[in-house]
Motif scaffolding. Structure first.
Motif, PDB file in Angstrom:
ATOM      1  N   ARG A 221     -55.988  -8.149 -22.478  1.00  0.00           N
ATOM      2  CA  ARG A 221     -55.140  -9.179 -21.896  1.00  0.00           C
ATOM      3  C   ARG A 221     -53.763  -9.081 -22.520  1.00  0.00           C
ATOM      4  O   ARG A 221     -53.589  -8.582 -23.641  1.00  0.00           O
ATOM      5  CB  ARG A 221     -55.721 -10.581 -22.121  1.00  0.00           C
ATOM      6  N   SER A 222     -52.797  -9.567 -21.778  1.00  0.00           N
ATOM      7  CA  SER A 222     -51.440  -9.714 -22.296  1.00  0.00           C
ATOM      8  C   SER A 222     -51.113 -11.200 -22.259  1.00  0.00           C
ATOM      9  O   SER A 222     -51.232 -11.845 -21.216  1.00  0.00           O
ATOM     10  CB  SER A 222     -50.448  -8.930 -21.440  1.00  0.00           C
ATOM     11  N   PHE A 223     -50.732 -11.734 -23.418  1.00  0.00           N
ATOM     12  CA  PHE A 223     -50.395 -13.147 -23.502  1.00  0.00           C
ATOM     13  C   PHE A 223     -49.146 -13.295 -24.367  1.00  0.00           C
ATOM     14  O   PHE A 223     -49.108 -12.792 -25.494  1.00  0.00           O
ATOM     15  CB  PHE A 223     -51.555 -13.952 -24.100  1.00  0.00           C
ATOM     16  N   ASN A 224     -48.125 -13.929 -23.789  1.00  0.00           N
ATOM     17  CA  ASN A 224     -46.841 -14.070 -24.492  1.00  0.00           C
ATOM     18  C   ASN A 224     -46.314 -12.718 -24.960  1.00  0.00           C
ATOM     19  O   ASN A 224     -45.850 -12.559 -26.099  1.00  0.00           O
ATOM     20  CB  ASN A 224     -46.978 -15.027 -25.681  1.00  0.00           C
ATOM     21  N   ASP A 225     -46.432 -11.712 -24.082  1.00  0.00           N
ATOM     22  CA  ASP A 225     -45.936 -10.356 -24.330  1.00  0.00           C
ATOM     23  C   ASP A 225     -46.697  -9.615 -25.424  1.00  0.00           C
ATOM     24  O   ASP A 225     -46.235  -8.584 -25.916  1.00  0.00           O
ATOM     25  CB  ASP A 225     -44.437 -10.370 -24.685  1.00  0.00           C
ATOM     26  N   GLU A 226     -47.848 -10.100 -25.821  1.00  0.00           N
ATOM     27  CA  GLU A 226     -48.668  -9.412 -26.819  1.00  0.00           C
ATOM     28  C   GLU A 226     -49.909  -8.844 -26.155  1.00  0.00           C
ATOM     29  O   GLU A 226     -50.704  -9.574 -25.556  1.00  0.00           O
ATOM     30  CB  GLU A 226     -49.067 -10.366 -27.946  1.00  0.00           C
ATOM     31  N   LEU A 227     -50.087  -7.530 -26.265  1.00  0.00           N
ATOM     32  CA  LEU A 227     -51.221  -6.848 -25.655  1.00  0.00           C
ATOM     33  C   LEU A 227     -52.402  -6.823 -26.622  1.00  0.00           C
ATOM     34  O   LEU A 227     -52.280  -6.362 -27.752  1.00  0.00           O
ATOM     35  CB  LEU A 227     -50.830  -5.421 -25.269  1.00  0.00           C
ATOM     36  N   THR A 228     -53.554  -7.319 -26.161  1.00  0.00           N
ATOM     37  CA  THR A 228     -54.763  -7.346 -26.980  1.00  0.00           C
ATOM     38  C   THR A 228     -55.889  -6.653 -26.229  1.00  0.00           C
ATOM     39  O   THR A 228     -56.180  -6.996 -25.081  1.00  0.00           O
ATOM     40  CB  THR A 228     -55.190  -8.797 -27.289  1.00  0.00           C
ATOM     41  N   ILE A 229     -56.521  -5.660 -26.861  1.00  0.00           N
ATOM     42  CA  ILE A 229     -57.656  -4.968 -26.265  1.00  0.00           C
ATOM     43  C   ILE A 229     -58.930  -5.685 -26.677  1.00  0.00           C
ATOM     44  O   ILE A 229     -59.191  -5.885 -27.865  1.00  0.00           O
ATOM     45  CB  ILE A 229     -57.701  -3.489 -26.704  1.00  0.00           C
ATOM     46  N   LEU A 230     -59.731  -6.069 -25.687  1.00  0.00           N
ATOM     47  CA  LEU A 230     -60.928  -6.860 -25.940  1.00  0.00           C
ATOM     48  C   LEU A 230     -62.208  -6.023 -25.883  1.00  0.00           C
ATOM     49  O   LEU A 230     -63.147  -6.277 -26.632  1.00  0.00           O
ATOM     50  CB  LEU A 230     -61.013  -7.997 -24.917  1.00  0.00           C
TER      51      LEU A 230
END
Length: 326
Positions: A221-230
């Motif tokens: 997901r991308s939230f507030n321009d931060e990409l996180t791989i789940l």
């Protein structure tokens, strides 16, 4: 887009038509154009009735032929002809123009969703899905409603809705730029990317991201321009075994495979049956992948039962379809 947004867009387009002198100077034409704009903004989604048949028919055909180039022409002609028959005093040319714009606008805004359309048929069967705007976008819906309310309270319809469409256009540009930033971040993180599938959510700054590389699938997901791989999965081709080949004959499985661009698969063997499951990786929600296709086959590879669609627990799926126990 959702039905409600298509409706308010149709009303807004009918109001915008007041800037056309042929419409604003003739009450009959104005009435016909407003009805045509609303009808044209809904017509391509008549294929929603397929949902009453089964999910496979709906998934394979929704936003398919009804959103194609020939369909746009056909919808426009049919709606224009019907309205001209009902309101013969209307200006046929301008009624046709605004009705056509309404149908085209419907198909055009749908390509910006993650679901997309087959808008290029018959020239291409490819699904065009730009993944910039959620199926229901609060901002777009609200600004159109504000425009309608302002019009009801006396604001000039033409310039009011021209303003609404200009603001909406700017919003689409903003969403495009936001999506481009996510794509850049993905390429900064992975250097063997083959495809990136981005899906907007109801939240303005939250996006779902599915990444296909040479050897892996990444879900994040991308939230507030931060990409996180789940989640991360090995990219394993679907083996063309007899079990898979038998499963692919099922209409639910074939519909899923014709629609989903990124998925993983599972094959489970039990004492008296096989189970094949395909899981779409685009729609991860609360740690779960709700869009699936599943088929059960007996030991002779005959299809016993199957399903495709949205499901949030295996227990509900098995209870709903009375599938074989594991």
């Amino acid at each position: 887009m959702d039905t409600g947004t298509h409706v308010v867009m149709g009303i807004a387009l009918g109001g915008l038509a007041a800037l056309d002198p042929a419409v604003s100077s003739d009450p009959a034409t104005a009435q016909a154009v407003m009805i045509g704009a609303i009808a044209g903004s809904q017509a391509p989604d008549l294929d929603t009735v397929l949902k009453f048949r089964n999910n496979a028919k709906y998934i394979r055909n929704h936003r398919g032929i009804t959103h194609s180039i020939p369909a746009v022409i056909l919808w426009s002609i049919l709606i224009t002809a019907l309205l001209y028959w009902i309101i013969p005093g209307a200006d046929l040319l301008h009624l046709g123009i605004w009705t056509t714009i309404a149908v085209v606008l419907h198909v055009f805004v749908d390509i910006f969703n993650a679901y997309g359309t087959q808008a290029l048929r018959p020239f291409s069967q490819k699904w065009v899905a730009l993944g910039m705007i959620n199926t229901f976008d609060t901002f777009l819906f609200v600004i159109h409603v504000i425009g309608i309310v302002a019009w009801v309270f006396g604001a000039p319809s033409g310039y009011t809705f021209l303003t609404v469409f200009i603001v909406a256009f700017g919003y689409y540009i903003l969403r495009y730029l936001m999506k481009r930033r996510i794509i850049r971040k993905v390429h900064e993180k992975y250097h063997d990317v083959e495809k990136i599938i981005i899906s907007p959510t109801m939240k303005f700054r939250k996006w779902r991201v599915a990444i296909i590389t040479k050897n892996h699938y990444y879900v994040g997901r991308s939230f507030n321009d931060e990409l996180t791989i789940l989640d991360e999965y090995d990219r394993v081709p679907v083996p063309q075994t007899k079990i898979i080949q038998a499963a692919e004959q099922d209409e639910n499985i074939s519909a899923f495979l014709s629609f989903s661009p990124v998925y993983r698969w599972e094959i489970d063997e039990y004492s008296d049956h096989y189970e094949v499951k395909f899981i779409d990786l685009r729609y991860r929600s609360k740690g779960h992948y709700p869009f699936v296709a599943i088929v059960q086959l007996d030991q002779d590879l005959n299809i016993v039962s199957s399903y495709t669609g949205w499901i949030f627990s295996d227990e509900k799926l098995r209870k709903k379809l009375d599938l074989m126990p594991e």
